[in-house]
Write an enzyme that holds these catalytic residues in place. Structure first.
Site, PDB file in Angstrom:
ATOM      1  N   SER A  43       0.992   4.111  -2.940  1.00  0.00           N
ATOM      2  CA  SER A  43       0.729   5.532  -2.669  1.00  0.00           C
ATOM      3  C   SER A  43       1.849   6.406  -3.200  1.00  0.00           C
ATOM      4  O   SER A  43       1.605   7.519  -3.676  1.00  0.00           O
ATOM      5  CB  SER A  43       0.532   5.752  -1.167  1.00  0.00           C
ATOM      6  OG  SER A  43       1.753   5.654  -0.450  1.00  0.00           O
ATOM      7  N   ALA A 102       0.833  -1.204   0.000  1.00  0.00           N
ATOM      8  CA  ALA A 102       0.000   0.000   0.000  1.00  0.00           C
ATOM      9  C   ALA A 102       0.868   1.254   0.000  1.00  0.00           C
ATOM     10  O   ALA A 102       0.584   2.224  -0.711  1.00  0.00           O
ATOM     11  CB  ALA A 102      -0.935  -0.003   1.202  1.00  0.00           C
ATOM     12  N   TYR A 103       1.923   1.229   0.792  1.00  0.00           N
ATOM     13  CA  TYR A 103       2.854   2.371   0.840  1.00  0.00           C
ATOM     14  C   TYR A 103       3.473   2.621  -0.533  1.00  0.00           C
ATOM     15  O   TYR A 103       3.503   3.757  -1.026  1.00  0.00           O
ATOM     16  CB  TYR A 103       3.939   2.089   1.873  1.00  0.00           C
ATOM     17  CG  TYR A 103       5.014   3.144   1.958  1.00  0.00           C
ATOM     18  CD1 TYR A 103       4.781   4.362   2.573  1.00  0.00           C
ATOM     19  CD2 TYR A 103       6.287   2.899   1.421  1.00  0.00           C
ATOM     20  CE1 TYR A 103       5.783   5.334   2.658  1.00  0.00           C
ATOM     21  CE2 TYR A 103       7.285   3.850   1.511  1.00  0.00           C
ATOM     22  CZ  TYR A 103       7.026   5.059   2.124  1.00  0.00           C
ATOM     23  OH  TYR A 103       8.032   6.019   2.196  1.00  0.00           O
ATOM     24  N   ALA A 104       3.958   1.562  -1.163  1.00  0.00           N
ATOM     25  CA  ALA A 104       4.578   1.702  -2.483  1.00  0.00           C
ATOM     26  C   ALA A 104       3.576   2.223  -3.507  1.00  0.00           C
ATOM     27  O   ALA A 104       3.909   3.067  -4.352  1.00  0.00           O
ATOM     28  CB  ALA A 104       5.159   0.367  -2.931  1.00  0.00           C
TER      29      ALA A 104
END
Length: 246
Positions: free
Chosen positions: A155, A151-153
């Protein structure tokens, strides 16, 4: 007239290092923070003690109205902007794909993607022609796939697209837009991984330079992109991971 910068998430970590470096370059720095009031105060005090100029502003990021609140606070201290650094972000934890909740996903995208979009959109009326926008991305949008940070990547991959597209939008005003992609850096975000000799050695081994990145390593790259020396660089994602992608 001296230059003025706004650095989001500047109370700690990479944001703090960016604020300190820009201040050393003679820039008046707006030190934004969400909840770390004491840390932001310390950043401002360190800048002013060294002869620089800085002011702290508080605003949550990611919810409706947050960007407007940030700029309202900024306008109380400055009448224009030359450098915007979108640094504030959240990791959301290292979570297996199957365990990511909607709440975590929404928070990560709200802070890492939505906030920079609308902070920048609403800041354009304040950003002077010839200004600089630098977005803090990550190395893991360029091949270092890490499933527990999916999810971080995602975003941050959106930020990379935002960077390139916004560069075309703002080029006629002489405004450059670039992104930097750090790897694992010695900040609060990586405290647990760096707490043991084994963890620190594993992170250091990712770079051919065989050491762990310090926040100042990233800040110096941002300072270059914010300077006149980078006037012919725009729409780029710059690897600031110590060569960990080699």
């Amino acid at each position: 007239m001296g230059r003025t910068a706004l650095v989001t998430g500047a109370g700690r970590g990479i944001g703090r290092a960016i604020a300190l470096r820009l201040a050393r370059d003679g820039v008046r720095v707006g030190v934004h923070y969400g909840s770390s009031a004491d840390a932001a105060k310390q950043t401002v005090e360190e800048i002013t003690a060294a002869g620089g100029e800085a002011f702290a502003i508080q605003a949550r990021l990611g919810a409706p109205g947050d960007a407007d609140a940030l700029w309202t606070a900024f306008d109380e201290h400055a009448d224009g902007l030359d450098i915007l650094v979108n640094n504030a972000g959240v990791l959301g934890g290292r979570i297996p794909f199957a365990d990511v909740t909607e709440a975590t996903y929404d928070e990560v995208f709200a802070v890492n993607t939505k906030a920079p979009f609308f902070v920048t959109q609403q800041g354009l009326s304040r950003l002077r022609d010839g200004g600089r926008i630098v977005n803090v991305s990550t190395r893991i949008t360029h091949g270092a796939h890490t499933p527990e940070l999916m999810a971080y990547a995602m975003s941050k991959a959106a930020i990379d697209t935002f960077t390139a597209t916004l560069a075309k939008e703002l080029g006629p005003r002489g405004i450059t837009v670039n992104a930097v992609g750090p790897g694992a850096t010695d900040t609060d975000m990586n405290t647990t991984r760096l707490a043991t000799e084994e963890g620190r050695a594993a992170i250091a081994a990712q770079s051919p330079l065989r050491r762990v990145a310090q926040p100042a390593d990233i800040a110096d790259v941002v300072a270059f992109l914010a300077s006149d020396d980078a006037r012919w660089v725009t729409g780029q994602w710059l690897d600031a991971s110590g060569g960990s992608m080699l």
